[in-house]
Design a protein around this motif. Structure first.
Motif, short mmCIF file in Angstrom:
data_model
loop_
_atom_site.label_atom_id
_atom_site.label_comp_id
_atom_site.label_asym_id
_atom_site.label_seq_id
_atom_site.Cartn_x
_atom_site.Cartn_y
_atom_site.Cartn_z
N LEU A 198 3.11 5.92 -2.92
CA LEU A 198 3.98 6.70 -3.27
C LEU A 198 3.97 6.45 -4.37
O LEU A 198 5.04 8.34 -5.05
CB LEU A 198 5.32 5.78 -2.66
N LEU A 199 4.48 5.71 -5.28
CA LEU A 199 4.35 6.05 -6.85
C LEU A 199 3.26 7.04 -7.11
O LEU A 199 3.16 6.99 -8.32
CB LEU A 199 4.03 4.66 -7.62
N ALA A 200 1.80 7.12 -6.32
CA ALA A 200 1.09 7.64 -6.92
C ALA A 200 1.14 9.29 -6.60
O ALA A 200 1.10 9.22 -7.46
CB ALA A 200 -0.05 7.13 -6.10
N GLY A 201 2.02 9.37 -6.04
CA GLY A 201 2.72 10.78 -5.13
C GLY A 201 1.84 11.21 -4.34
O GLY A 201 2.20 12.46 -4.40
N MET A 202 1.65 9.94 -4.05
CA MET A 202 1.01 10.86 -2.63
C MET A 202 2.17 9.98 -1.33
O MET A 202 1.02 9.37 -0.47
CB MET A 202 -0.30 10.43 -2.74
N PRO A 203 2.95 10.20 -1.20
CA PRO A 203 3.51 8.63 0.43
C PRO A 203 2.92 9.47 1.76
O PRO A 203 2.56 10.65 1.87
CB PRO A 203 5.36 9.76 0.28
N GLY A 204 2.69 7.82 2.38
CA GLY A 204 2.50 8.13 3.47
C GLY A 204 0.63 8.15 3.57
O GLY A 204 0.20 8.22 4.79
N TYR A 205 0.63 7.81 2.57
CA TYR A 205 -1.53 7.90 2.04
C TYR A 205 -1.83 6.50 1.88
O TYR A 205 -2.67 6.35 1.42
CB TYR A 205 -1.74 9.00 0.54
N ALA A 206 -0.92 5.54 2.12
CA ALA A 206 -0.86 4.21 2.31
C ALA A 206 -2.33 3.49 2.46
O ALA A 206 -2.75 2.85 2.04
CB ALA A 206 -0.13 3.11 3.24
N ARG A 207 -3.23 3.99 3.48
CA ARG A 207 -4.27 4.21 4.25
C ARG A 207 -5.22 4.22 3.54
O ARG A 207 -6.22 3.72 2.98
CB ARG A 207 -4.05 5.19 5.45
N HIS A 208 -5.00 5.98 2.30
CA HIS A 208 -6.42 5.92 1.82
C HIS A 208 -5.58 4.49 0.25
O HIS A 208 -7.53 4.36 -0.20
CB HIS A 208 -5.62 7.11 0.89
N TYR A 257 1.09 -1.21 -0.13
CA TYR A 257 -0.06 0.32 0.05
C TYR A 257 0.95 1.37 0.05
O TYR A 257 0.32 2.14 -0.97
CB TYR A 257 -0.70 0.30 1.56
N GLY A 258 1.72 0.73 0.39
CA GLY A 258 2.47 2.38 0.74
C GLY A 258 4.01 2.71 -0.60
O GLY A 258 3.74 3.52 -0.97
N GLN A 259 3.46 1.74 -1.08
CA GLN A 259 4.22 1.63 -2.67
C GLN A 259 3.82 2.30 -3.68
O GLN A 259 4.52 3.16 -4.11
CB GLN A 259 5.15 0.31 -2.96
N VAL A 260 2.50 1.59 -3.60
CA VAL A 260 1.03 2.52 -3.91
C VAL A 260 1.22 4.00 -4.00
O VAL A 260 1.37 4.91 -5.10
CB VAL A 260 0.04 1.70 -4.00
N ARG A 292 12.63 5.12 5.48
CA ARG A 292 11.87 6.56 5.07
C ARG A 292 11.49 7.15 5.57
O ARG A 292 11.67 7.37 7.18
CB ARG A 292 10.65 5.84 5.45
N THR A 293 11.82 8.63 5.20
CA THR A 293 12.34 9.51 5.80
C THR A 293 10.98 10.34 6.25
O THR A 293 10.40 11.81 6.01
CB THR A 293 12.92 10.65 5.90
N ARG A 294 9.66 9.60 6.65
CA ARG A 294 8.63 10.45 6.99
C ARG A 294 8.32 10.44 7.85
O ARG A 294 7.28 11.08 8.84
CB ARG A 294 7.58 9.09 6.65
N GLY A 295 8.93 11.75 8.62
CA GLY A 295 9.02 12.22 9.59
C GLY A 295 8.24 13.66 9.93
O GLY A 295 7.27 13.65 9.99
N SER A 296 8.35 14.11 8.58
CA SER A 296 7.66 15.28 8.34
C SER A 296 6.72 14.60 8.05
O SER A 296 6.03 14.07 7.59
CB SER A 296 8.85 16.03 7.14
#
Length: 132
Positions: free
Chosen positions: A30-40, A25-28, A124-128
DNA sequence: CTCTTGACCACTC
DNA sequence: AGAGTGGCCAAGA
């Protein structure tokens, strides 16, 4: 644009996953240009249930550990269906229902043998918050 | 409108 | 290794 447009963005990425391969999910996201939106991504795929679609949702798994993915569907039947579909595509699942991304992962990751030094460099530096 | 749950992910204990 | 915690955002009750 219509609300479904956003989901279509995820669907488009999922459709790129070749048969016999899996992604997360996270990869999808990311590829969709929306990192962090794995849940979506999960919501988007869940919305496909029972609808006419050509999205290989079964190839999207939840990430489990570093090089492993795992079925994240809570519903036992949905999970079973996903597993069956994957096995039918040739994806080998572990006894625990895990898939080795090094073998079936997509996109093909760069084989990175664990270095002797534990220099992990934090992949993964998704801290921001990613906002603004 | 508020609260809860969720087909997530990564860090921490 | 398993459990807890925080964060993200959406949809349903």
């Amino acid at each position: 644009m219509d609300p479904a447009g956003r989901f279509e963005l995820f669907y488009r990425v999922v459709r790129r996953v070749p048969r016999g391969r899996v992604t997360t999910y996270g990869q999808v996201a990311l590829l969709a240009g929306m990192p962090g939106y794995a849940r979506h991504v999960g919501h988007a795929l869940a919305a496909l249930r029972g609808t006419a679609h050509r999205v290989p949702w079964q190839r999207v798994l939840g990430k489990d550990g570093r090089g492993w993915a795992r079925i994240a569907i809570l519903d036992a039947m949905g999970a079973g269906a996903q597993r069956a579909l994957l096995e039918r595509e040739g994806v080998a699942l572990d006894a625990r229902g895990r898939v080795r991304l090094a073998d079936f992962g997509w996109p093909t990751l760069t084989p990175r043998p664990a270095p002797a030094s534990r220099a992990r460099s934090r992949p993964r530096t998704r801290g921001s918050t990613g906002r603004s």
